[in-house]
Design a protein around this motif. Structure first.
Motif, PDB file in Angstrom:
ATOM      1  N   PHE A   1       0.839  -1.193   0.000  1.00 47.19           N
ATOM      2  CA  PHE A   1       0.000   0.000   0.000  1.00 47.19           C
ATOM      3  C   PHE A   1       0.874   1.244   0.000  1.00 47.19           C
ATOM      4  CE2 PHE A   1       0.208  -1.982   4.190  1.00 47.19           C
ATOM      5  CZ  PHE A   1       0.816  -1.007   4.958  1.00 47.19           C
ATOM      6  N   GLU A   2       0.305   2.303  -0.546  1.00 50.63           N
ATOM      7  CA  GLU A   2       1.012   3.576  -0.665  1.00 50.63           C
ATOM      8  C   GLU A   2       0.356   4.667   0.164  1.00 50.63           C
ATOM      9  OE1 GLU A   2       2.227   6.820  -4.183  1.00 50.63           O
ATOM     10  OE2 GLU A   2       1.232   4.924  -4.683  1.00 50.63           O
ATOM     11  N   HIS A   3      -0.963   4.656   0.198  1.00 53.27           N
ATOM     12  CA  HIS A   3      -1.691   5.737   0.859  1.00 53.27           C
ATOM     13  C   HIS A   3      -2.198   5.338   2.249  1.00 53.27           C
ATOM     14  CE1 HIS A   3      -1.659   7.985  -2.904  1.00 53.27           C
ATOM     15  NE2 HIS A   3      -2.001   6.866  -3.507  1.00 53.27           N
ATOM     16  N   VAL A   4      -2.385   4.063   2.503  1.00 60.68           N
ATOM     17  CA  VAL A   4      -2.807   3.621   3.830  1.00 60.68           C
ATOM     18  C   VAL A   4      -1.654   3.817   4.805  1.00 60.68           C
ATOM     19  CG1 VAL A   4      -3.547   1.652   5.220  1.00 60.68           C
ATOM     20  CG2 VAL A   4      -4.438   1.949   2.912  1.00 60.68           C
ATOM     21  N   LYS A   5      -1.970   4.324   5.978  1.00 58.94           N
ATOM     22  CA  LYS A   5      -0.967   4.487   7.019  1.00 58.94           C
ATOM     23  C   LYS A   5      -1.112   3.358   8.038  1.00 58.94           C
ATOM     24  CE  LYS A   5      -0.774   9.523   6.590  1.00 58.94           C
ATOM     25  NZ  LYS A   5      -0.951  10.826   7.284  1.00 58.94           N
ATOM     26  N   ALA A   6      -0.032   2.604   8.214  1.00 65.22           N
ATOM     27  CA  ALA A   6      -0.071   1.463   9.140  1.00 65.22           C
ATOM     28  C   ALA A   6      -0.441   1.908  10.546  1.00 65.22           C
ATOM     29  CB  ALA A   6       1.273   0.741   9.144  1.00 65.22           C
ATOM     30  N   VAL A   7      -0.025   3.111  10.927  1.00 62.87           N
ATOM     31  CA  VAL A   7      -0.328   3.593  12.275  1.00 62.87           C
ATOM     32  C   VAL A   7      -1.832   3.770  12.460  1.00 62.87           C
ATOM     33  CG1 VAL A   7      -0.042   6.028  11.612  1.00 62.87           C
ATOM     34  CG2 VAL A   7       0.253   5.347  13.999  1.00 62.87           C
ATOM     35  N   ASP A   8      -2.552   4.154  11.392  1.00 68.37           N
ATOM     36  CA  ASP A   8      -4.007   4.291  11.490  1.00 68.37           C
ATOM     37  C   ASP A   8      -4.670   2.927  11.661  1.00 68.37           C
ATOM     38  OD1 ASP A   8      -3.821   7.026  11.217  1.00 68.37           O
ATOM     39  OD2 ASP A   8      -4.122   6.994   9.044  1.00 68.37           O
ATOM     40  N   VAL A   9      -4.161   1.927  10.930  1.00 70.18           N
ATOM     41  CA  VAL A   9      -4.702   0.570  11.047  1.00 70.18           C
ATOM     42  C   VAL A   9      -4.482   0.039  12.453  1.00 70.18           C
ATOM     43  CG1 VAL A   9      -4.551  -1.796  10.180  1.00 70.18           C
ATOM     44  CG2 VAL A   9      -4.340   0.130   8.592  1.00 70.18           C
ATOM     45  N   LYS A  10      -3.297   0.240  12.993  1.00 67.47           N
ATOM     46  CA  LYS A  10      -2.990  -0.241  14.344  1.00 67.47           C
ATOM     47  C   LYS A  10      -3.847   0.479  15.381  1.00 67.47           C
ATOM     48  CE  LYS A  10       1.775  -1.620  13.386  1.00 67.47           C
ATOM     49  NZ  LYS A  10       3.202  -1.444  13.767  1.00 67.47           N
ATOM     50  N   ARG A  11      -4.085   1.757  15.152  1.00 70.87           N
ATOM     51  CA  ARG A  11      -4.897   2.523  16.101  1.00 70.87           C
ATOM     52  C   ARG A  11      -6.328   1.992  16.144  1.00 70.87           C
ATOM     53  NH1 ARG A  11      -8.170   6.262  14.699  1.00 70.87           N
ATOM     54  NH2 ARG A  11      -7.097   6.593  12.714  1.00 70.87           N
ATOM     55  N   VAL A  12      -6.908   1.700  14.969  1.00 69.13           N
ATOM     56  CA  VAL A  12      -8.273   1.172  14.922  1.00 69.13           C
ATOM     57  C   VAL A  12      -8.335  -0.201  15.575  1.00 69.13           C
ATOM     58  CG1 VAL A  12     -10.107   0.373  13.396  1.00 69.13           C
ATOM     59  CG2 VAL A  12      -8.904   2.499  12.885  1.00 69.13           C
ATOM     60  N   ALA A  13      -7.374  -1.062  15.266  1.00 61.65           N
ATOM     61  CA  ALA A  13      -7.362  -2.415  15.852  1.00 61.65           C
ATOM     62  C   ALA A  13      -7.183  -2.349  17.359  1.00 61.65           C
ATOM     63  CB  ALA A  13      -6.258  -3.245  15.216  1.00 61.65           C
ATOM     64  N   ALA A  14      -6.319  -1.445  17.820  1.00 62.22           N
ATOM     65  CA  ALA A  14      -6.060  -1.345  19.255  1.00 62.22           C
ATOM     66  C   ALA A  14      -7.286  -0.852  20.018  1.00 62.22           C
ATOM     67  CB  ALA A  14      -4.889  -0.410  19.510  1.00 62.22           C
ATOM     68  N   SER A  15      -8.133  -0.065  19.357  1.00 54.25           N
ATOM     69  CA  SER A  15      -9.314   0.460  20.039  1.00 54.25           C
ATOM     70  C   SER A  15     -10.358  -0.623  20.320  1.00 54.25           C
ATOM     71  CB  SER A  15      -9.948   1.566  19.191  1.00 54.25           C
ATOM     72  OG  SER A  15     -10.490   1.045  17.989  1.00 54.25           O
ATOM     73  N   LEU A  16     -10.222  -1.817  19.686  1.00 56.90           N
ATOM     74  CA  LEU A  16     -11.204  -2.890  19.846  1.00 56.90           C
ATOM     75  C   LEU A  16     -10.622  -4.137  20.507  1.00 56.90           C
ATOM     76  CD1 LEU A  16     -12.890  -2.600  16.328  1.00 56.90           C
ATOM     77  CD2 LEU A  16     -13.813  -1.805  18.493  1.00 56.90           C
ATOM     78  N   ARG A  17      -9.477  -3.996  21.132  1.00 57.77           N
ATOM     79  CA  ARG A  17      -8.818  -5.188  21.695  1.00 57.77           C
ATOM     80  C   ARG A  17      -9.027  -5.345  23.193  1.00 57.77           C
ATOM     81  NH1 ARG A  17      -2.427  -3.333  21.321  1.00 57.77           N
ATOM     82  NH2 ARG A  17      -2.496  -1.779  22.990  1.00 57.77           N
ATOM     83  N   ASP A  18      -9.966  -4.595  23.768  1.00 58.68           N
ATOM     84  CA  ASP A  18     -10.155  -4.621  25.219  1.00 58.68           C
ATOM     85  C   ASP A  18     -10.601  -5.984  25.740  1.00 58.68           C
ATOM     86  OD1 ASP A  18      -9.449  -1.991  25.250  1.00 58.68           O
ATOM     87  OD2 ASP A  18     -11.500  -1.224  25.313  1.00 58.68           O
ATOM     88  N   GLN A  19     -11.194  -6.812  24.868  1.00 56.67           N
ATOM     89  CA  GLN A  19     -11.704  -8.108  25.323  1.00 56.67           C
ATOM     90  C   GLN A  19     -10.632  -9.190  25.374  1.00 56.67           C
ATOM     91  OE1 GLN A  19     -14.975  -8.799  22.609  1.00 56.67           O
ATOM     92  NE2 GLN A  19     -16.421  -7.826  23.997  1.00 56.67           N
ATOM     93  N   GLY A  20      -9.405  -8.837  25.056  1.00 55.76           N
ATOM     94  CA  GLY A  20      -8.330  -9.807  25.173  1.00 55.76           C
ATOM     95  C   GLY A  20      -8.117 -10.621  23.906  1.00 55.76           C
ATOM     96  N   PHE A  21      -7.105 -11.467  23.948  1.00 56.92           N
ATOM     97  CA  PHE A  21      -6.675 -12.205  22.756  1.00 56.92           C
ATOM     98  C   PHE A  21      -7.755 -13.145  22.233  1.00 56.92           C
ATOM     99  CE2 PHE A  21      -4.532 -15.894  20.812  1.00 56.92           C
ATOM    100  CZ  PHE A  21      -3.887 -15.257  19.770  1.00 56.92           C
ATOM    101  N   LEU A  22      -8.379 -13.925  23.139  1.00 57.64           N
ATOM    102  CA  LEU A  22      -9.391 -14.884  22.707  1.00 57.64           C
ATOM    103  C   LEU A  22     -10.779 -14.269  22.643  1.00 57.64           C
ATOM    104  CD1 LEU A  22      -8.293 -18.125  24.604  1.00 57.64           C
ATOM    105  CD2 LEU A  22      -7.853 -17.490  22.235  1.00 57.64           C
ATOM    106  N   GLY A  23     -10.998 -13.183  23.370  1.00 52.22           N
ATOM    107  CA  GLY A  23     -12.332 -12.597  23.409  1.00 52.22           C
ATOM    108  C   GLY A  23     -12.606 -11.578  22.316  1.00 52.22           C
ATOM    109  N   VAL A  24     -11.558 -11.062  21.669  1.00 49.42           N
ATOM    110  CA  VAL A  24     -11.752 -10.019  20.672  1.00 49.42           C
ATOM    111  C   VAL A  24     -12.492 -10.586  19.449  1.00 49.42           C
ATOM    112  CG1 VAL A  24      -9.533 -10.443  19.526  1.00 49.42           C
ATOM    113  CG2 VAL A  24     -10.606  -8.185  19.384  1.00 49.42           C
ATOM    114  N   HIS A  25     -13.406  -9.796  18.889  1.00 53.47           N
ATOM    115  CA  HIS A  25     -14.144 -10.198  17.697  1.00 53.47           C
ATOM    116  C   HIS A  25     -13.370  -9.728  16.463  1.00 53.47           C
ATOM    117  CE1 HIS A  25     -17.738 -11.477  19.916  1.00 53.47           C
ATOM    118  NE2 HIS A  25     -17.542 -10.419  20.671  1.00 53.47           N
ATOM    119  N   VAL A  26     -12.703 -10.666  15.781  1.00 53.45           N
ATOM    120  CA  VAL A  26     -11.884 -10.284  14.632  1.00 53.45           C
ATOM    121  C   VAL A  26     -12.746  -9.727  13.498  1.00 53.45           C
ATOM    122  CG1 VAL A  26      -9.987 -11.865  15.159  1.00 53.45           C
ATOM    123  CG2 VAL A  26     -11.925 -12.681  13.807  1.00 53.45           C
TER     124      VAL A  26
END
Length: 206
Positions: free
Chosen positions: A77-102
């Motif tokens: 990718f050229e225009h997608v920023k990896a930091v934005d992707v990580k930020r969105v994923a991190a905002s939904l990881r509160d339920q833990g490794f097995l509890g998170v809804h992928v």
């Protein structure tokens, strides 16, 4: 005549029957004595396993004990920023490794303007792995949007670098219809060594 002395008959149960009944009951008693401890012991083992399994399952899905500590992003990718992707994923990881809804993480990442498609999976023991494809551009849309080759509209914060692309516009978000008409017009004009730089469709589809 001779005097006949009466003889009283009494039925006597054969002793052999009692012995045979005892012989038949004996193996059953022996079997009960032999298998009952095993059955009870096996039942107790199953109860202990179920209890331990429940405690372990509760611990595994506990967000505090199985946290997501890393988000990895892969793709060309050229225009997608990896930091934005990580930020969105991190905002939904509160339920833990097995509890998170992928699936929810996937949908959230696909709302980013330049992301065309994303896939998300867990990587043991504490990582979310994100693979994504970036949108490509066929034309500009209105004052702020872009159109993909499939007629999909998306609106990045900055569309600098696409000033030489044709500009399309139309009612609502019917990018597919407008792009299809543009491609037909472009083909017609190409026969006369001409090109179209802008196509606008009004509310009446004209």
């Amino acid at each position: 005549g001779a005097f006949l002395k009466p003889v009283w008959l009494r039925s006597v149960k054969p002793m052999a029957n009692k012995g045979s009944e005892k012989q038949q009951q004996r193996p059953l008693v022996d079997a009960c004595k032999r298998w009952l401890p095993r059955i009870v012991g096996g039942t107790l083992v199953l109860i202990v396993i179920a209890f331990v399994g429940e405690r372990m399952a509760a611990k595994l899905i506990d967000p505090q004990s199985m946290q997501i500590r890393s988000v990895q992003v892969e793709g060309m990718f050229e225009h997608v920023k990896a930091v934005d992707v990580k930020r969105v994923a991190a905002s939904l990881r509160d339920q833990g490794f097995l509890g998170v809804h992928v699936s929810k993480v996937k949908l959230a990442i696909e709302t980013l303007p330049w992301v065309k498609q994303a896939s998300v999976r867990r990587v043991w023991p504490d990582t979310l792995y994100v693979s994504l494809k970036e949108q490509t551009v066929a034309a500009r849309w209105g004052d702020a949007g872009l159109v993909s080759p499939r007629g999909e509209l998306f609106f990045p914060q900055d569309r600098a670098g696409f000033d030489n692309y044709p500009e399309l516009s139309g009612p609502g978000s019917d990018g597919v219809l407008v792009l299809t008409k543009y491609l037909k017009v472009r083909e017609m004009l190409a026969a006369h060594q001409l090109s179209a730089t802008r196509l606008k469709q009004d509310e009446r589809r004209a």
